[in-house]
Scaffold this motif. Structure first.
Motif, PDB file in Angstrom:
ATOM      1  N   ARG A   1      -4.675   1.150   2.114  1.00  0.00           N
ATOM      2  CA  ARG A   1      -5.246   0.381   1.188  1.00  0.00           C
ATOM      3  C   ARG A   1      -3.899   0.259  -0.410  1.00  0.00           C
ATOM      4  NH1 ARG A   1     -10.238  -2.107   0.806  1.00  0.00           N
ATOM      5  NH2 ARG A   1      -9.435  -2.093  -1.546  1.00  0.00           N
ATOM      6  N   HIS A   2      -3.348   1.687  -0.392  1.00  0.00           N
ATOM      7  CA  HIS A   2      -2.642   2.255  -0.893  1.00  0.00           C
ATOM      8  C   HIS A   2      -1.013   1.904  -1.039  1.00  0.00           C
ATOM      9  CE1 HIS A   2      -6.242   4.233  -2.561  1.00  0.00           C
ATOM     10  NE2 HIS A   2      -6.230   4.283  -1.078  1.00  0.00           N
ATOM     11  N   ALA A   3      -0.497   1.011   0.380  1.00  0.00           N
ATOM     12  CA  ALA A   3       0.638   1.101   0.816  1.00  0.00           C
ATOM     13  C   ALA A   3       1.635   0.025  -0.752  1.00  0.00           C
ATOM     14  CB  ALA A   3       1.233   0.017   1.784  1.00  0.00           C
ATOM     15  N   PRO A   4       2.742   0.234  -0.430  1.00  0.00           N
ATOM     16  CA  PRO A   4       2.938  -0.033  -2.033  1.00  0.00           C
ATOM     17  C   PRO A   4       3.769  -1.492  -1.086  1.00  0.00           C
ATOM     18  CG  PRO A   4       4.347   1.627  -1.316  1.00  0.00           C
ATOM     19  CD  PRO A   4       3.585   1.663  -0.162  1.00  0.00           C
TER      20      PRO A   4
ATOM     21  N   SER B   1      -4.853  -2.344  -2.489  1.00  0.00           N
ATOM     22  CA  SER B   1      -5.587  -1.646  -4.331  1.00  0.00           C
ATOM     23  C   SER B   1      -4.098  -1.711  -4.880  1.00  0.00           C
ATOM     24  CB  SER B   1      -5.517   0.013  -3.428  1.00  0.00           C
ATOM     25  OG  SER B   1      -6.878  -0.236  -3.287  1.00  0.00           O
ATOM     26  N   ALA B   2      -2.865  -2.169  -3.843  1.00  0.00           N
ATOM     27  CA  ALA B   2      -1.268  -2.082  -4.465  1.00  0.00           C
ATOM     28  C   ALA B   2      -1.748  -2.519  -6.426  1.00  0.00           C
ATOM     29  CB  ALA B   2      -0.764  -2.486  -3.905  1.00  0.00           C
ATOM     30  N   PHE B   3      -2.460  -3.642  -6.077  1.00  0.00           N
ATOM     31  CA  PHE B   3      -2.981  -4.123  -7.684  1.00  0.00           C
ATOM     32  C   PHE B   3      -3.915  -4.213  -8.056  1.00  0.00           C
ATOM     33  CE2 PHE B   3       1.463  -5.957  -5.304  1.00  0.00           C
ATOM     34  CZ  PHE B   3       1.998  -5.909  -6.453  1.00  0.00           C
ATOM     35  N   ALA B   4      -4.794  -2.949  -8.266  1.00  0.00           N
ATOM     36  CA  ALA B   4      -6.201  -2.629  -8.787  1.00  0.00           C
ATOM     37  C   ALA B   4      -5.520  -1.687  -8.871  1.00  0.00           C
ATOM     38  CB  ALA B   4      -6.661  -2.087  -7.288  1.00  0.00           C
TER      39      ALA B   4
ATOM     40  N   GLU C   1      -4.191   5.906  -8.749  1.00  0.00           N
ATOM     41  CA  GLU C   1      -4.651   4.802  -8.823  1.00  0.00           C
ATOM     42  C   GLU C   1      -3.478   3.801  -8.315  1.00  0.00           C
ATOM     43  OE1 GLU C   1      -6.427   2.141 -13.187  1.00  0.00           O
ATOM     44  OE2 GLU C   1      -4.710   3.321 -12.998  1.00  0.00           O
ATOM     45  N   ARG C   2      -3.817   2.483  -7.896  1.00  0.00           N
ATOM     46  CA  ARG C   2      -3.055   1.137  -6.915  1.00  0.00           C
ATOM     47  C   ARG C   2      -2.391   2.631  -5.252  1.00  0.00           C
ATOM     48  NH1 ARG C   2      -0.706   1.701 -12.261  1.00  0.00           N
ATOM     49  NH2 ARG C   2       0.777   2.262 -10.961  1.00  0.00           N
ATOM     50  N   CYS C   3      -0.798   2.975  -5.749  1.00  0.00           N
ATOM     51  CA  CYS C   3      -0.470   3.511  -4.478  1.00  0.00           C
ATOM     52  C   CYS C   3      -0.125   4.382  -4.390  1.00  0.00           C
ATOM     53  CB  CYS C   3       1.002   2.762  -4.465  1.00  0.00           C
ATOM     54  SG  CYS C   3       1.044   1.031  -4.646  1.00  0.00           S
TER      55      CYS C   3
ATOM     56  N   LYS D   1      -7.869   0.596 -11.483  1.00  0.00           N
ATOM     57  CA  LYS D   1      -9.558   1.444 -12.339  1.00  0.00           C
ATOM     58  C   LYS D   1      -9.939   1.778 -13.508  1.00  0.00           C
ATOM     59  CE  LYS D   1     -12.647   4.595  -9.507  1.00  0.00           C
ATOM     60  NZ  LYS D   1     -12.548   5.697  -8.148  1.00  0.00           N
TER      61      LYS D   1
ATOM     62  N   ALA E   1      -8.746  10.580  -9.282  1.00  0.00           N
ATOM     63  CA  ALA E   1      -9.960  10.104  -9.280  1.00  0.00           C
ATOM     64  C   ALA E   1     -10.498   8.472  -9.732  1.00  0.00           C
ATOM     65  CB  ALA E   1     -10.865  10.828 -10.343  1.00  0.00           C
ATOM     66  N   LEU E   2      -8.751   8.222 -10.400  1.00  0.00           N
ATOM     67  CA  LEU E   2      -9.039   6.552 -10.351  1.00  0.00           C
ATOM     68  C   LEU E   2      -8.568   6.000  -9.076  1.00  0.00           C
ATOM     69  CD1 LEU E   2      -6.890   6.256 -13.658  1.00  0.00           C
ATOM     70  CD2 LEU E   2      -9.211   6.330 -13.445  1.00  0.00           C
ATOM     71  N   THR E   3      -8.529   6.498  -8.043  1.00  0.00           N
ATOM     72  CA  THR E   3      -7.846   5.659  -6.724  1.00  0.00           C
ATOM     73  C   THR E   3      -9.527   5.615  -5.916  1.00  0.00           C
ATOM     74  OG1 THR E   3      -7.244   8.168  -5.507  1.00  0.00           O
ATOM     75  CG2 THR E   3      -7.706   6.083  -4.350  1.00  0.00           C
ATOM     76  N   THR E   4      -9.106   4.021  -5.375  1.00  0.00           N
ATOM     77  CA  THR E   4     -10.190   2.880  -5.328  1.00  0.00           C
ATOM     78  C   THR E   4     -11.343   3.682  -4.326  1.00  0.00           C
ATOM     79  OG1 THR E   4      -8.186   1.724  -5.250  1.00  0.00           O
ATOM     80  CG2 THR E   4     -10.343   0.266  -4.742  1.00  0.00           C
ATOM     81  N   GLY E   5     -12.435   3.690  -4.339  1.00  0.00           N
ATOM     82  CA  GLY E   5     -13.184   4.332  -3.313  1.00  0.00           C
ATOM     83  C   GLY E   5     -13.644   5.947  -3.209  1.00  0.00           C
ATOM     84  N   VAL E   6     -12.635   7.119  -4.881  1.00  0.00           N
ATOM     85  CA  VAL E   6     -13.137   7.832  -4.617  1.00  0.00           C
ATOM     86  C   VAL E   6     -13.739   8.254  -6.024  1.00  0.00           C
ATOM     87  CG1 VAL E   6     -12.114   9.948  -5.625  1.00  0.00           C
ATOM     88  CG2 VAL E   6     -10.744   8.664  -3.862  1.00  0.00           C
TER      89      VAL E   6
END
Lengths: 532, 532
Positions: free
Chosen positions: A290-293, A298-301, B237-239, A303, B17-22
């Motif tokens: 999900r975190h692949a560049p 999630s690369a453009f997510a 966050e993101r990547c 939070k 802590a801003l990681t998606t799903g964490v």
């Protein structure tokens, strides 16, 4: 201003095949070669003919259309004539555009691993390159441990590279075989080499053992190298090779590289790279990172709450490239509009007609989000997505109803060393007023269910006679056997059409059955069969 | 030669802590803070007091012993006095050693997001820093979008950094907030900044959006920065953020950095970093990345036969650092591509004693090859491999015999819209002269089988009580449901030990059952339990 040509070399099928747990079939290899070809890489390295029957079979035919198809193998052995070296013979017998030799360039390894003189090793390089060229092919040489070798004995490492080029090879490939060299070292050494050998003959092959494979590749390009090697999703031995899926967008979108270099990947192909990356993971049956560049979900997510308002005002200030340029999506929907437009383009792609103002679109969007949160993934299951959309927008006929199924799997020792094993399924369906109950035995529970389900579908039977299951994949989430299971099934009609469905459940059998049923329903929908 | 001090700053609990799903609990946060403290980082950023009740609670007490405990928050708002800013008040009320402010340093963002003047933003930085210092704490400022800001308006970005330091802050943190800056840009900009502000006051905060977070951090250190920020396993966050688990070994083991800089992580603590990385994944309930630099299970794994024999001669020539230095292990994959030398080193690694001349080794190699051709893969299943080897070389006790199993999966519509669903298993085993039959219901067939199998294992029961299934993976070969299925199961003892087994069959249930049984047998072998 004319840009210099920068070449992309993919070694997913060779170096990538050394990844722990990766095991390509012949079909996999053919699919991956075509995927790379479409993406626009310049070279596809297919493997090591002679190393095993599969690779030998793979090289009986050129497997790419545009990209140069390459076979990999060792330079001839010292103390043996080139015509008498079975490895080289295997390479020359393969149907390829180019031959990639691997050779030692660290003096220590020449002594320890080859047990020949430094001069003999240079002769092996020269003769092997010439044999490839005499056979009408392009040649290049992977200089193993080039950077460690250069640090230990720069003259000898350089001599290997110079011999490679002087013998007529197109490329001398500087390999950081251990993956332990850092970017500033790569930049310094490549710059020094490029003073002796033109950069247009130098390639970089980096590994990720310090997390710098991408940076090392970029450093080498900045220092003069004009061919960069890597793999899809950074596959490869140990920590992997340089990730082409990360490098390509950087080369194509970041000014310093994009203005200086032309690559074979067009802007249109670049928009497919997210899909390519995910399709490749799908083929490997592993969850996409999900975190692949660039390509990760999630690369453009975003939070962070503090970013939200600025993001809404101007997404560009929080995104280093646009998600669209790499075919990815902004995961925090800035407006309903964004989610809707994604959905609309997806429906258009599938040929599902729909008024953009249709209020049922909102409900469909909600349903998709909810099901994705349950574990459904429609990226690899077009048929299930289309059924969901058609159901929301206009109805899918109720062809049949499954009233029940039962599967039993049994295994017992019936005599010492003799085991009896059976999988049996019973499926009960209803078509209008008629009930049908069928039983079947299979070599596993899903196979038994599939056979029972398709044994007698009454009036629909004739439409599904030629349906075949082409692939079946299972993925489990959240670890443990009590987790959520997702099953993806690919169907074919024995001809050209293929379609894929998805099922999700805590239970692998149940998830499989959902996907089986949807595969049949989709087929009936596409054939325009009316419900009874 | 004295080395300069290089500081490590961890933001797992804030940016991570801003990681998606964490979603960290208070307990998680306390555990992670202690884990980081033991590892030897200099700063632990704990979160954003006031942002939510959990973070506020977390900051009622200092949560580290050695490391400086830091709270994060915004600089005071423009047009409001420092004593009247609830955000700053929250920071000052927290029990911390240091306060980390975040501030805009890109002129465009000051206008768009803050809506104040450039000068007012500088005043907010200065006053906020002074308030932290007046409260007896260390202060630093995260300069958001520093590199984009510097490219757009270098004077203003520099003014933000200079104001930070002039007001008494220990560090000006240059943040690549979008993660889009490339290593050569980072190196150039940091070098320019370091001409104005001493490097010992400059920190780097990099994100991985181009796959260069680690390289960007190293480039900034080379250019003068003396504090580096990141997270455990690159969370973020993101990547993600720069991965400290990758950076620390590079800083500690690679000459250019190790000779120039002293870090707080001792060689002894470095040997724990593999464990720290995996324990952190454990806490996040996710599978560790096998390919992670330094700490991945495959980071020192070699599949190529040509490398394995050289490795046996001199591992240093194929390893850029020793696995032992980071607490990892050398793994040589037993696979088609390798041979006898792989097998011997693998047995040595697993602690299976064996005479290299033992003729049973050839038979074992044949067996491995044959089983791999059937679809077994031992690379990800150490425990199954060890059982196979021990069985070939000296015997594995016959702990119990499975006489039979039966699993049934049923699903039926019992009323319109109401479905009944059940998975039940019966397992019959024999231990010596005693028969045991157990039944269980699970949320799927494999779960039911697992529960039934482990319900009563007689005298062995007490040894498997704490056994847990941590991961379950299924791979199907050759397409279709009538193909070969490979199941990999990872077990744990609820503490530190984990082991993996493999099962292969045409039938997913059967393959799962094989892997389940081997997981138990392996456990009993390792515990030295005698057979009854």
């Amino acid at each position: 201003m004319t840009r210099e040509r920068l070449y992309l070399f993919d070694t997913t099928l060779r170096d990538g095949a050394l990844t722990t747990g990766v095991d390509f079939s012949l079909d996999d290899k053919m699919n991956i070669a075509l995927m790379l070809d479409r993406l626009g890489v310049d070279y596809v390295e297919g493997g090591y003919p002679g190393a095993n029957p599969l690779d030998t079979e793979f090289f009986t035919k050129k497997r790419t259309k545009r990209a140069k198809f390459c076979a990999f193998g060792m330079t001839k052995r010292a103390g043996r004539s080139i015509g008498n070296d079975p490895g080289v013979a295997g390479l020359l017998a393969s149907d390829t555009d180019a031959i990639v030799y691997v050779a030692k360039s660290w003096d220590y390894h020449v002594h320890v691993a080859l047990g020949c003189t430094l001069e003999e090793n240079l002769e092996c390089i020269a003769e092997s390159v010439r044999a490839a060229i005499d056979s009408g092919r392009e040649a290049m040489v992977d200089l193993e441990h080039f950077f460690d070798g250069y640090k230990a004995n720069p003259d000898y490492a350089l001599a290997c590279a110079a011999t490679t080029i002087r013998s007529g090879a197109r490329w001398a490939v500087m390999c950081d075989t251990n993956g332990g060299t850092l970017p500033h070292e790569i930049e310094r050494i490549v710059a020094e080499v490029a003073r002796v050998i033109p950069g247009d003959r130098l390639a970089i092959h980096a590994h990720n053992d310090t997390g710098n494979a991408v940076a090392n590749s970029l450093a080498a390009i900045r220092a003069g190298a004009r061919q960069v090697q890597g793999t899809l999703n950074g596959l490869g031995e140990r920590c992997g090779n340089a990730n082409l899926v990360t490098l390509i967008p950087t080369l194509a979108l970041k000014d310093e590289f994009a203005k200086a270099f032309e690559i074979g990947v067009t802007p249109e192909a670049l928009k497919e790279i997210t899909l390519v990356s995910r399709a490749f993971d799908e083929l490997l049956n592993r969850s996409p990172n999900r975190h692949a560049p660039y390509v990760g979900a999630s690369a453009f997510a975003t939070k962070a709450g503090i970013h939200a308002s600025a993001l809404a005002k101007d997404p560009r200030t929080y995104e280093h490239v646009t998600p669209d340029s790499v075919g990815n999506k902004r995961a925090i929907l800035v407006s309903d509009q964004a989610g809707r437009s994604n959905l609309l383009s997806e429906l258009a792609r599938l040929g599902v007609e729909c008024d953009p103002a249709d209020p049922r679109l909102n409900r469909l969007l909600e349903t998709v989000k909810e099901r994705e949160s349950q574990g459904f993934a429609y990226e690899g299951a077009d048929a299930s997505f289309e059924l969901l959309a058609r159901a929301a927008l206009g109805g899918v006929p109720d062809f049949f109803e499954v009233e029940s199924f039962h599967v039993g799997v049994e295994r017992k020792v019936v005599a010492p060393g003799v085991t009896y094993s059976a999988s049996q399924a019973v499926v009960k369906i209803r078509i209008g007023d008629d009930g049908f109950i069928s039983a079947a035995e299979g070599n596993g529970p899903v196979n038994a269910l599939d056979l029972a389900l398709r044994k007698d579908l009454g009036v629909y039977q004739k439409h599904i006679e030629n349906l075949v299951l082409r692939d079946y994949r299972v993925r489990v989430f959240q670890g443990g056997t009590d987790a959520v299971t997702r099953v993806l099934i690919e169907f074919g009609d024995g001809d050209r059409d293929t379609w894929s469905t998805v099922g999700v459940s805590g239970n692998v059998i149940d998830a499989s059955f959902q996907a089986l049923v949807e595969g049949i329903v989709y087929r009936l929908v596409k054939l325009g069969v009316p419900a009874q």
